[in-house]
Design an enzyme around this catalytic site. Structure first.
Site, PDB file in Angstrom:
ATOM      1  N   GLU A 124       0.852  -1.190   0.000  1.00  0.00           N
ATOM      2  CA  GLU A 124       0.000   0.000   0.000  1.00  0.00           C
ATOM      3  C   GLU A 124       0.887   1.239   0.000  1.00  0.00           C
ATOM      4  OE1 GLU A 124      -3.732   2.065   2.394  1.00  0.00           O
ATOM      5  OE2 GLU A 124      -2.843   0.247   3.189  1.00  0.00           O
ATOM      6  N   GLY A 263       3.355   2.464  10.448  1.00  0.00           N
ATOM      7  CA  GLY A 263       3.268   1.822  11.741  1.00  0.00           C
ATOM      8  C   GLY A 263       2.963   0.345  11.587  1.00  0.00           C
ATOM      9  N   ALA A 264       2.015   0.034  10.693  1.00  0.00           N
ATOM     10  CA  ALA A 264       1.630  -1.357  10.464  1.00  0.00           C
ATOM     11  C   ALA A 264       0.785  -1.406   9.203  1.00  0.00           C
ATOM     12  CB  ALA A 264       0.848  -1.909  11.655  1.00  0.00           C
ATOM     13  N   GLU A 266      -2.393  -3.791   7.141  1.00  0.00           N
ATOM     14  CA  GLU A 266      -3.482  -4.729   7.405  1.00  0.00           C
ATOM     15  C   GLU A 266      -3.611  -5.840   6.375  1.00  0.00           C
ATOM     16  OE1 GLU A 266      -5.506  -1.344   4.962  1.00  0.00           O
ATOM     17  OE2 GLU A 266      -3.908  -1.539   6.430  1.00  0.00           O
ATOM     18  N   GLU A 300      -5.375  -2.577  12.930  1.00  0.00           N
ATOM     19  CA  GLU A 300      -5.086  -3.417  11.776  1.00  0.00           C
ATOM     20  C   GLU A 300      -6.012  -4.633  11.731  1.00  0.00           C
ATOM     21  OE1 GLU A 300      -3.346  -1.963   9.720  1.00  0.00           O
ATOM     22  OE2 GLU A 300      -2.393  -0.496  11.040  1.00  0.00           O
ATOM     23  N   HIS A 303      -9.389  -3.661  10.321  1.00  0.00           N
ATOM     24  CA  HIS A 303      -9.357  -3.491   8.868  1.00  0.00           C
ATOM     25  C   HIS A 303      -9.841  -4.743   8.144  1.00  0.00           C
ATOM     26  CE1 HIS A 303      -7.938   0.356   7.592  1.00  0.00           C
ATOM     27  NE2 HIS A 303      -6.795   0.305   8.248  1.00  0.00           N
TER      28      HIS A 303
END
Length: 872
Positions: A124, A263-264, A266, A300, A303
């Protein structure tokens, strides 16, 4: 200067994809510098009109292209730096391509790259095109089957979905085959390969299914993932109870990586996390780290439904998944941590990041209308303001109808890519309301300014409230229309007790006024005495509110407003006025003393939550104060804020010392909200004592640091010593580094702490730290810890009149842009607010922006933000 002008992508130009991809079969032959990727795509025409097949691809070394098994000649397709084009294809066919990529050389950290000797991905928003040829857009959803081949030294071979097969191969290699049964856009693809330890658990869902849960981390770190696993299980249960959403696969995995731009992420069934947001134990992580891990793990996971099962039609709809999921994770955190305290923290973050964005050249709507690089729109406006819009929607239609609307959204759009319009239509359908005016919150940038005046008629026992709203022009939107704004209101008497009243013949003690015009008037009846108006309770809308209430009303609220957000807000308002008055050379010493007395009374409230008291002791940040007074003088604001802190420190000294001693914990560490609140208050008392530095305070801070049994208290002591400076601070820094030099996440804290130091020589310290052996410009965590913390977290020193801070930041942006444009662009914002400051400072900031914009070979990411910041 760049000779070409990049063309923006516009929402109005959206067209459905010419071709859809139903099935994807990928084979990865992993090697650090020569990874082979074979992609077999089942493609069909989307509509009757035949067009050339155009697929995205960047940094790919092409090997072969075949249609239905026939290799294409060079004359039958074209390949350039961004696209593969096949001009003549059937209505339905299988495209097979083979490419080679170099993960180890990929320092931009998007696509497939190496981190700590492991392969990992970040796709992404547009990273998949750096892996293979594909229609890299979110409205092309396909089912993925992935075969990963690698030497046996790569212990774990992971991808999305369920593990179908694994085994050994010739030549000392092994393979794993994964299948994701749910259609997904390519931005949710994930792959990880390498040596990793596993923490395993399971959860039984509300329908009785058992889901295996696995977290993969650096060898030896599995114990530090225990809290993340606990947060994951709580998130899964909460989503079942709050939204009726059950996890859908047999396996849910999380992997921690060291080098990550975000940060992270999904990715369906295989979340990839920055290790800073996954690993925690009492010795190395603070309470803030635990809170963030809990929140981000939840975000996450949530999501899975708001982002994965239902995704965005195009990247302009980014808020559809991010704003909605932030609202969901904030709701979860409120249930875990306490509604009032969590709301205050969320609003503090909103004001620090999003209000600043809304008041500058980078302001944009929650749903933007154009962009050069979508990477630049992962902003506080999309995330935090997007969440506030969802919160207002829930306030306007009520919690029951909100849940009905969410259920309809999940039922209607499961397995599809959709738009914000369709999301809002679900709530219009369940309520029967016309919500077209509310949609303006998505389309219009800027923070509304709401003013409230009041008139009380003692004889008639009526209170007339007059509201008005205005929104300043923002780039590309000079004229604004009123926004439907819910303002939650309660009344107090002069003693702070709740005052009942009537609205529309109904007796209530609280009401919501919807301001949907430029001005509006509301009359409340049955008001028995002159009231104190408690407006915008719970921060019911993302606006700035001004009232004609006298300051004494805010003292009444600070003492006893049952709405804890407004109790805290009243203290912030009082402190803000006092600081800004002193910064303007008009100190109100009587007012400062009265404020100190009021804070003392609030601290003495035995019924108040320690976490709430800790927030009461924290004054408005210097960044917040800059937004309230323009043109801003950061040095004057810093000095005025420190003066009020010192007065509070002197006035509250005995209370602060008593709390500091009484809150000391000697037992086992617990990350629960109550324990964290007590530690927060104890560290807040030390922080305030450090505002009046003396030898005994230095000894207290040093003792606090040396006796700390956990990282929260160690950082609390070190932070106090940082404010005081001197030999004790330097000695503690050396001790801290020697103790933790093998722990990268802890050393990030060491860098960040020094970047926030208030002394005049801090820039020299920061420059020296860029040459420290532990500093790695290519690691986003380390770069953010030092450079971004200095630029965004130390306003008084960043805005040094010499302009040296601006030059330093520009140097860093240009250096990083050469290998990681996404991270470089995120560092532009501190320069973008140059119009807020004095002409002298603004000119120096603008000079550095121009220097950046005129640099040859600048990335689109940085160019877009620099150009917007410079635009008239």
């Amino acid at each position: 200067m760049r000779t070409e002008t990049p063309q923006p992508i516009r929402l109005t130009d959206y067209r459905p994809p010419a071709y859809l991809i139903d099935e994807v079969h990928l084979t990865f032959d992993l090697a650090p510098n020569t990874t082979r990727v074979t992609a077999k795509l089942s493609i069909r025409r989307n509509g009757d009109h035949a067009e050339p097949l155009v697929l995205n691809g960047e940094r790919l070394k092409p090997i072969s292209v075949a249609v239905d098994g026939r290799l294409l000649e060079a004359t039958e397709h074209t390949i350039d730096a961004e696209f593969l084009t096949v001009p003549d294809v059937p209505a339905a066919f299988v495209l097979t391509t083979e490419v080679e990529i170099d993960p180890e050389a990929n320092k931009a950290l998007d696509g497939l790259y190496m981190s700590g000797g492991r392969f990992c991905t970040q796709c992404e928003a547009e990273g998949f095109r750096k892996i293979t040829w594909f229609a890299d857009r979110p409205d092309v959803l396909a089912r993925f089957t992935v075969r990963v081949e690698a030497p046996k030294s790569y212990q774990r071979l992971l991808s999305n979905g369920n593990l179908m097969e694994t085994g050994d191969m010739a030549g000392g290699k092994r393979y794993a085959v994964w299948n994701d049964p749910f259609p997904k856009p390519c931005y949710l693809f994930a792959l990880v390969a390498g040596e990793l330890d596993e923490l395993a658990d399971s959860l039984v869902t509300m329908s009785g299914r058992t889901v295996d849960l696995k977290i993969y981390v650096d060898p030896g770190m599995a114990g530090r993932a225990t809290y993340a696993m606990d947060a994951l299980k709580r998130s899964m249960k909460w989503d079942e109870e709050a939204f009726g959403r059950e996890y859908d696969l047999d396996l849910f995995m999380i992997v921690a990586v060291r080098d990550f731009n975000f940060g992270a992420m999904e990715n369906k069934g295989l979340n990839i996390f920055n290790s800073s947001l996954l690993l925690a134990d009492p010795a190395t992580a603070t309470d803030l780290d635990y809170e963030r891990i809990e929140s981000v793990v939840a975000h996450e996971y949530f999501h899975n439904w708001t982002g994965d099962r239902i995704t965005c039609r195009d990247w302009f709809q980014l808020c559809l998944k991010e704003g909605l999921t932030v609202f969901r994770d904030q709701s979860f955190s409120a249930d875990m941590r306490g509604e009032a305290v969590q709301r205050i923290k969320d609003v503090k973050a909103l004001r620090a990041r999003q209000f600043s964005e809304d008041q500058g050249p980078l302001a944009h709507p929650v749903r933007p209308s154009s962009y050069l690089k979508i990477d630049n729109f992962y902003t506080a406006t999309i995330y935090e303001k997007g969440a506030e819009v969802i919160r207002m929607l829930k306030t306007l239609i009520g919690p029951e109808k909100f849940r009905e609307g969410m259920d309809l959204y999940f039922d209607r759009w499961d397995g599809h890519a959709t738009t914000v319009e369709e999301f809002i239509r679900c709530f219009a359908d369940v309520t029967g309301q016309d919500l077209s005016d509310f949609f303006a919150w998505y389309e219009q940038a800027g923070t509304p300014k709401v003013s409230l005046t009041q008139s009380y008629d003692a004889q008639a026992k009526t209170l007339s409230l007059t509201f008005s709203q205005e929104i300043a022009p923002t780039p590309g939107q000079p004229n604004k229309r009123p926004l439907p704004t819910p303002v939650r209101i309660g009344l107090l008497d002069a003693e702070g007790r709740t005052l009942a009243f009537e609205r529309d013949g109904q007796a209530v003690d609280e009401t919501v006024v919807v301001l949907d015009k430029a001005t509006a008037q509301v009359t409340l009846t049955g008001v028995d005495s002159a009231p104190v108006v408690s407006a915008l309770r719970g921060f019911s809308a993302p606006v700035t509110l001004t009232t004609d209430s006298p300051s004494r009303d805010r003292y009444v609220q600070l003492a006893g407003d049952p709405d804890l957000f407004n109790r805290w807000e009243s203290g912030q308002d009082l402190a803000r006025d006092l600081i800004l008055s002193r910064a303007a050379s008009k100190p109100d010493e009587v007012g400062e003393e009265r404020y100190a007395h009021a804070v003392a009374r609030a601290l003495a409230d035995q019924a108040a939550d320690p976490a709430f008291k800790a927030l009461l002791l924290s004054l408005p940040s210097e960044s917040d104060l800059v937004l309230a007074r323009q043109p801003a003088d950061p040095a004057a604001i810093h000095a005025a804020r420190e003066a009020l802190r010192q007065r509070l420190s002197l006035h509250l000294e005995d209370d602060l010392k008593r709390l500091h001693i009484g809150l000391q914990e000697l037992g086992d560490f617990s990350p629960d909200a109550a324990s964290a609140g007590r530690r927060a208050l104890r560290n807040a008392t030390l922080d305030l004592l450090a505002a009046n530095p003396r030898s005994e305070v230095t000894e207290l801070a040093d003792g606090h640091y040396r006796a700390a049994l956990n990282m929260t208290d160690a950082m609390g002591g070190l932070n106090a010593l940082m404010q005081i400076g001197g030999e004790a601070f330097d000695a503690a820094l050396i001790d801290f580094y020697e103790r933790w030099k093998t722990e990268p996440l802890v050393i990030d804290k060491w860098f960040a702490l020094q970047a926030r130091a208030p002394d005049e020589g801090v820039l020299g310290r920061v420059l020296g730290l860029t040459a420290h052996p532990a500093f790695d410009q290519k690691n986003p965590n380390r770069l953010r810890a030092l450079v971004s913390t200095f630029a965004s977290g130390n306003p008084a020193r960043f805005h040094d009149p010499s302009g040296a801070g601006y030059r330093f930041l520009a140097d860093q942006i240009l250096a990083v842009d050469g290998f990681n444009p996404m991270t470089a662009a995120r560092m532009v914002e501190p320069l973008g607010g140059w119009r807020r400051y004095s002409p002298e400072l603004g000119a120096l900031m603008r000079q550095q922006l121009q220097r950046i914009a005129e640099t040859p070979g600048l990335s689109k990411n940085v160019l877009e933000l620099a150009a917007k910041a410079l635009a008239d």
